[in-house]
Scaffold this motif. Structure first.
Motif, short mmCIF file in Angstrom:
data_model
loop_
_atom_site.label_atom_id
_atom_site.label_comp_id
_atom_site.label_asym_id
_atom_site.label_seq_id
_atom_site.Cartn_x
_atom_site.Cartn_y
_atom_site.Cartn_z
N LYS A 1 0.82 -1.21 0.00
CA LYS A 1 0.00 0.00 0.00
C LYS A 1 0.86 1.26 0.00
CE LYS A 1 -4.08 -1.89 2.37
NZ LYS A 1 -4.87 -1.83 3.63
N VAL A 2 2.02 1.20 0.65
CA VAL A 2 2.94 2.34 0.63
C VAL A 2 3.39 2.60 -0.80
CG1 VAL A 2 5.24 3.15 1.32
CG2 VAL A 2 3.74 2.05 3.00
N VAL A 3 3.76 1.53 -1.51
CA VAL A 3 4.20 1.67 -2.91
C VAL A 3 3.06 2.18 -3.77
CG1 VAL A 3 5.12 0.43 -4.91
CG2 VAL A 3 5.88 -0.19 -2.60
N ILE A 4 1.87 1.62 -3.60
CA ILE A 4 0.69 2.04 -4.37
C ILE A 4 0.40 3.51 -4.11
CG2 ILE A 4 -1.80 1.73 -4.64
CD1 ILE A 4 -0.45 -0.66 -5.73
N ALA A 5 0.44 3.92 -2.84
CA ALA A 5 0.14 5.31 -2.48
C ALA A 5 1.12 6.26 -3.15
CB ALA A 5 0.19 5.47 -0.96
N ARG A 6 2.39 5.95 -3.10
CA ARG A 6 3.41 6.82 -3.69
C ARG A 6 3.23 6.94 -5.20
NH1 ARG A 6 8.16 4.03 -2.71
NH2 ARG A 6 8.00 3.11 -4.79
N GLU A 7 3.00 5.81 -5.87
CA GLU A 7 2.95 5.82 -7.33
C GLU A 7 1.65 6.42 -7.87
OE1 GLU A 7 5.75 4.99 -9.10
OE2 GLU A 7 6.46 4.99 -7.02
N LEU A 8 0.53 6.18 -7.20
CA LEU A 8 -0.74 6.69 -7.71
C LEU A 8 -0.97 8.14 -7.33
CD1 LEU A 8 -1.14 3.68 -8.29
CD2 LEU A 8 -3.53 3.94 -7.59
N SER A 9 -0.39 8.58 -6.21
CA SER A 9 -0.63 9.96 -5.78
C SER A 9 0.08 10.97 -6.67
CB SER A 9 -0.17 10.14 -4.32
OG SER A 9 1.23 9.94 -4.20
N LYS A 10 1.00 10.52 -7.49
CA LYS A 10 1.69 11.45 -8.41
C LYS A 10 0.91 11.66 -9.70
CE LYS A 10 5.31 9.80 -10.66
NZ LYS A 10 6.63 9.20 -10.93
N ASP A 11 -0.30 11.05 -9.77
CA ASP A 11 -1.18 11.19 -10.95
C ASP A 11 -0.42 10.89 -12.24
OD1 ASP A 11 -3.45 11.89 -9.48
OD2 ASP A 11 -2.80 13.98 -9.37
N PRO A 12 0.06 9.66 -12.39
CA PRO A 12 0.87 9.33 -13.57
C PRO A 12 0.05 9.33 -14.86
CG PRO A 12 0.29 7.35 -12.36
CD PRO A 12 -0.18 8.50 -11.52
N LYS A 13 0.70 9.77 -15.94
CA LYS A 13 0.07 9.65 -17.25
C LYS A 13 0.10 8.19 -17.72
CE LYS A 13 1.52 14.31 -18.71
NZ LYS A 13 2.44 14.61 -17.59
N LEU A 14 1.15 7.47 -17.28
CA LEU A 14 1.27 6.05 -17.55
C LEU A 14 1.61 5.35 -16.24
CD1 LEU A 14 1.65 3.47 -19.34
CD2 LEU A 14 4.05 4.16 -19.59
N LEU A 15 0.83 4.33 -15.90
CA LEU A 15 1.11 3.53 -14.72
C LEU A 15 1.50 2.13 -15.17
CD1 LEU A 15 1.06 3.05 -11.63
CD2 LEU A 15 -1.34 2.36 -11.89
N VAL A 16 2.71 1.72 -14.83
CA VAL A 16 3.17 0.36 -15.10
C VAL A 16 3.03 -0.41 -13.79
CG1 VAL A 16 5.07 -1.09 -15.86
CG2 VAL A 16 4.79 1.20 -16.83
N ALA A 17 2.04 -1.30 -13.73
CA ALA A 17 1.73 -2.02 -12.49
C ALA A 17 2.08 -3.49 -12.67
CB ALA A 17 0.25 -1.86 -12.14
N SER A 18 3.14 -3.92 -12.01
CA SER A 18 3.61 -5.30 -12.14
C SER A 18 3.30 -6.07 -10.86
CB SER A 18 5.12 -5.31 -12.42
OG SER A 18 5.57 -6.61 -12.65
N GLN A 19 2.47 -7.08 -10.97
CA GLN A 19 2.04 -7.89 -9.82
C GLN A 19 1.55 -7.00 -8.68
OE1 GLN A 19 2.11 -10.83 -10.89
NE2 GLN A 19 3.77 -10.85 -12.37
N PRO A 20 0.57 -6.11 -8.93
CA PRO A 20 0.21 -5.10 -7.92
C PRO A 20 -0.43 -5.66 -6.66
CG PRO A 20 -1.35 -5.07 -9.74
CD PRO A 20 -0.23 -5.98 -10.16
#
Length: 515
Positions: free
Chosen positions: A413-432
């Motif tokens: 959840k820490v990783v998810i929070a950091r990556e999604l909170s930056k509002d990415p134009k592209l999200l590469v989600a590997s084994q989320p």
């Protein structure tokens, strides 16, 4: 059926005060398949480590075959007929199947028994595999066999050591539907021969299909034991999480727009220099989730690393919003607006020796709101971190705690929070959602879909086929480093159909594959 095992009032408190087990009770009947389920941090792993002698209980009693027992180490457990197959295979890739199975207890020959009797090992393994319906190639090197075959080798290794009670930890995590079906056939055959199985899983469909009874743990305590035929997935999930859980992914139809990621004729080598990704082409558009299915080890890791700047390419191109990514380092790629949820949260996704706050602000501390003249604005950072902890339900008392102190699900959840909170134009989600409990899976899926609906392009890579099918708008299938199919995800598409592509049985012609 008589009780083979009883774990009575088991407590486990670690030196730091963490209470992993708080009076857990578990009874396993001889000749049954008993599912053990619970959220991350519920105490399942600790309980099984105690049973297998890897941990010692703070309090409580173990009774095996009616007698009190104490297992100081795995050797003690194995001597009593208990075997454990771990989620991450513990095999020597360069050894043969037979050499792995007999490792440490090989039959010897020659003067002073100096030499391993390889022929005897091969013969023993062949006889063992045939008698239990777990067919393997005894003389094949482990590095050349499929994931499903490796799973069989691990089970045979435990049986060879005399196990009558088998603990299987997430045994289907990396198997295709066909390999899972084959495993279940073998497990049922073992039960008919008098074996007993503890089956740890997050997949409630499998609980309903394979188990006789199921025990639910929550917050280190036993919530209840149910006869599988008298319950359902909804009741089990409610007991696990303490509330009703939405077991299906709800999403509206995708509205894909412009191409955000374009991969053309991409080739990537693995760590040994062999080509792991072979002239692979596809695109991902804003407002869609493009899922990639496949058994692990077919080039998915190398593909993700090439896109995110962690691995050099042998050939081909990767373009983000028409910009070629060649020559950019990881920071340069992230600064373009690309988020990355790595497959290994511990080595790639987080710094375990840093605090939760430090992990969450990796992409924030350079921003003006949080950095004034080279000095961090602690109040603003703390406010932002507290918001992320609350929104993403990270179970911690404080952002000052070390990331390494979190359970696997909370670290994810820490990783998810950091990556999604930056509002990415592209999200590469590997084994989320790897190793994440059902409540957290529900949350993570909802967040990924929310990003899609906000216009992000999402590249999803998962060994969990049901996850790929639930989330994706289009699905690419990788086999042996190639993209063997690109499929529209509609009601006519089945797991079995995708499974044939995953196994290399079916393949689309390249010229017929759309992007």
């Amino acid at each position: 059926m008589a009780d083979l095992l009883e774990m009575k009032n088991i407590h486990k408190t670690y030196p730091n005060g963490t209470k992993a087990n708080q009076g857990v009770n578990l009874k396993i009947r001889e000749g049954e398949i008993h599912a053990l389920v619970g959220e991350n941090g519920a105490g399942k792993s600790t309980l099984m480590k105690i049973l297998f002698g890897l941990e010692q209980p703070t309090d409580g009693e173990l009774r095996y075959k009616g007698q009190p027992v104490t297992f100081h180490n795995p050797k003690d457990a194995i001597a009593h007929g208990i075997g454990m197959v771990h989620q991450h295979f513990m095999l020597v890739p360069s050894f043969t199947v037979a050499e792995n199975i007999v490792l440490g207890i090989e039959k010897r020959r020659g003067p002073l028994s100096l030499f391993t009797d390889r022929k005897a090992a091969v013969k023993s393994v062949q006889q063992l595999s045939e008698s239990y319906g777990l067919r393997v190639q005894a003389e094949a090197k482990v590095e050349t066999i499929s994931v499903g075959q490796k799973q069989r080798v691990e089970i045979l290794k435990a049986l060879y050591r005399g196990a009558r009670l088998l603990i299987l930890d997430e045994p289907t995590a990396v198997l295709t539907p066909q390999e899972t079906d084959e495993l279940f056939v073998a497990l049922r055959q073992l039960v008919t021969q008098g074996y007993t199985i503890i089956f740890i899983t997050h997949k409630l469909r499998e609980v309903m299909e394979i188990s006789d009874r199921v025990t639910v743990l929550r917050a280190g305590k036993t919530i209840g034991t149910l006869a599988t035929k008298e319950t359902n997935k909804e009741e089990i999930s409610r007991l696990m999480v303490g509330r009703d859980v939405l077991l299906r992914v709800e999403k509206k139809a995708a509205n894909p727009q412009d191409v955000v990621l374009a991969v053309e004729n991409l080739s990537v080598a693995d760590n040994r220099g062999s080509i792991a990704v072979k002239q692979l082409s596809f695109s991902v558009r804003s407002g869609e989730i493009f899922g990639i299915a496949g058994v692990e080890g077919n080039g998915q890791t190398e593909l993700v690393e090439a896109i995110t700047g962690l691995r050099a390419r042998v050939g081909g191109s990767v373009r983000f919003l028409q910009q070629e990514l060649t020559g950019l380092d990881v920071l340069g790629i992230r600064n373009l607006g690309i988020g990355h949820i790595p497959e290994d949260r511990q080595s790639r996704g987080a710094c375990l020796t840093a605090s939760i706050q430090e992990n969450l602000i990796l992409d924030l501390y350079r921003q003006k709101a949080f950095n004034r003249g080279g000095l961090l604005h602690q109040a603003n950072l703390k406010q932002k971190v507290d918001e992320l902890i609350a929104h993403y339900d990270i179970r911690t008392k404080s952002g000052d705690f070390l990331a390494g102190s979190l359970s696997g699900g909370n670290l994810q959840k820490v990783v998810i929070a950091r990556e999604l909170s930056k509002d990415p134009k592209l999200l590469v989600a590997s084994q989320p959602t790897r190793g994440v409990d059902i409540g957290a899976i529900e949350f993570i899926h909802r967040e990924i879909i929310r990003k899609r609906d906000e216009g992000s392009a999402v590249l999803l890579i998962s060994a969990e086929l049901s996850e790929v099918m639930s989330l994706s708008d289009r699905i690419g299938v990788m086999y042996n480093g190639e993209l063997v199919a690109i499929l529209e995800n509609n009601h006519a598409l089945t797991e079995e159909e995708i499974g044939f592509y995953m196994l290399g049985v079916k393949k689309h012609e390249k010229k017929a594959m759309g992007s």
